[in-house]
Motif scaffolding. Structure first.
Motif, mmCIF file in Angstrom:
data_model
loop_
_atom_site.group_PDB
_atom_site.id
_atom_site.type_symbol
_atom_site.label_atom_id
_atom_site.label_comp_id
_atom_site.label_asym_id
_atom_site.label_seq_id
_atom_site.Cartn_x
_atom_site.Cartn_y
_atom_site.Cartn_z
ATOM 1 N N THR A 40 31.398 -19.210 -74.507
ATOM 2 C CA THR A 40 32.781 -19.690 -74.567
ATOM 3 C C THR A 40 33.455 -19.093 -75.797
ATOM 4 O O THR A 40 32.885 -19.106 -76.891
ATOM 5 C CB THR A 40 32.819 -21.223 -74.650
ATOM 6 N N SER A 74 25.749 -19.398 -70.811
ATOM 7 C CA SER A 74 27.196 -19.211 -70.811
ATOM 8 C C SER A 74 27.698 -18.962 -72.225
ATOM 9 O O SER A 74 27.044 -19.307 -73.209
ATOM 10 C CB SER A 74 27.913 -20.427 -70.215
ATOM 11 N N GLY A 107 31.506 -13.581 -72.745
ATOM 12 C CA GLY A 107 32.606 -14.524 -72.803
ATOM 13 C C GLY A 107 33.840 -13.918 -72.162
ATOM 14 O O GLY A 107 33.833 -12.748 -71.785
#
Lengths: 111, 115
Positions: free
Chosen positions: A5, A3, A102
């Motif tokens: 961010t 992931s 992101g």
């Protein structure tokens, strides 16, 4: 899973101001890291990249350093211009060979 | 550098019709292309991975019968939005990975508006 961010936008700056857009990631192993830029109404363009820890990517006055210890790849520019107004995406290419993006940070630079 | 081109850039169609979007790698061969969808002021959502000569791999929640992908050659992938509805209106972007660098090259995007 992997992931990315990013700091929430929109970010509004005056011309010649200093820019930082934060990006942190979670990934298995040692991903490659990228910043892509999307100008209004267009697709994405690669801005810069770094493939291993401590690498610094740079292009058009923008820089980002691959920090493994903080799992970060913050984008910086010393003096932004109106033409830098765009959406900036941090991305990683991980072990699974899939790109993860992101959410994007919208930058507006005022004259 | 490597170039990926999409066509059309803009398309407006009536509800119920089908629309085809082409993605071409102009100066390199791409065995794998990716199709993304981008909603206004949001990030890219990977829809599917298009593999030359085989079936596309769709992400969870993407209707394969709705979004038909064909990767007939090493330089062309097509996305067909079948029986389009207004909620299919979006910005569709394709990309292809460079063989040597692994870098992802993006098309210019295709904006679909379904009336």
């Amino acid at each position: 899973g992997d992931s990315v961010t990013q700091m929430e936008g929109p970010v509004t700056l005056s011309e010649e101001a200093f820019l930082t857009i934060n990006c942190t990631y979670t990934a298995t192993g040692y991903p490659s890291l990228f910043w892509y830029v999307q100008y209004p109404g267009e697709g994405l363009q690669l801005l810069l990249k770094a493939t291993k820890a401590d690498d610094k990517g740079s292009n058009k006055g923008f820089e980002a350093t691959y920090r493994k210890e903080t799992t970060s790849f913050h984008l910086e520019k010393g003096s932004v211009q109106v033409s830098d107004s765009a959406v900036y995406f941090c991305a990683l290419l991980g072990y699974g060979q899939n790109f993860v993006f992101g959410p994007g940070t919208r930058l507006s630079v005022l004259p | 550098g490597a170039v990926v081109s999409q066509h059309p850039s803009w398309v407006i169609c009536k509800s119920g019709t089908s629309v085809k979007i082409e993605c071409r790698s102009l100066d390199f061969q791409a065995t794998t292309m990716f199709w993304y969808r981008q909603f206004p002021k949001q990030s890219l959502m990977l829809m599917a991975t298009s593999n030359e000569g085989s079936k596309a791999t769709y992400e969870q929640g993407v209707e394969k019968d709705k979004f038909l992908i064909n990767h007939a050659s090493l330089t062309l992938s097509t996305l067909t939005v079948t029986s389009a509805h207004p909620e299919d209106s979006s910005f569709y972007i394709c990309s292809a990975r460079g063989a040597n660098t692994g870098e992802l090259f993006f098309g210019e995007g295709s904006r679909l508006t379904v009336l």
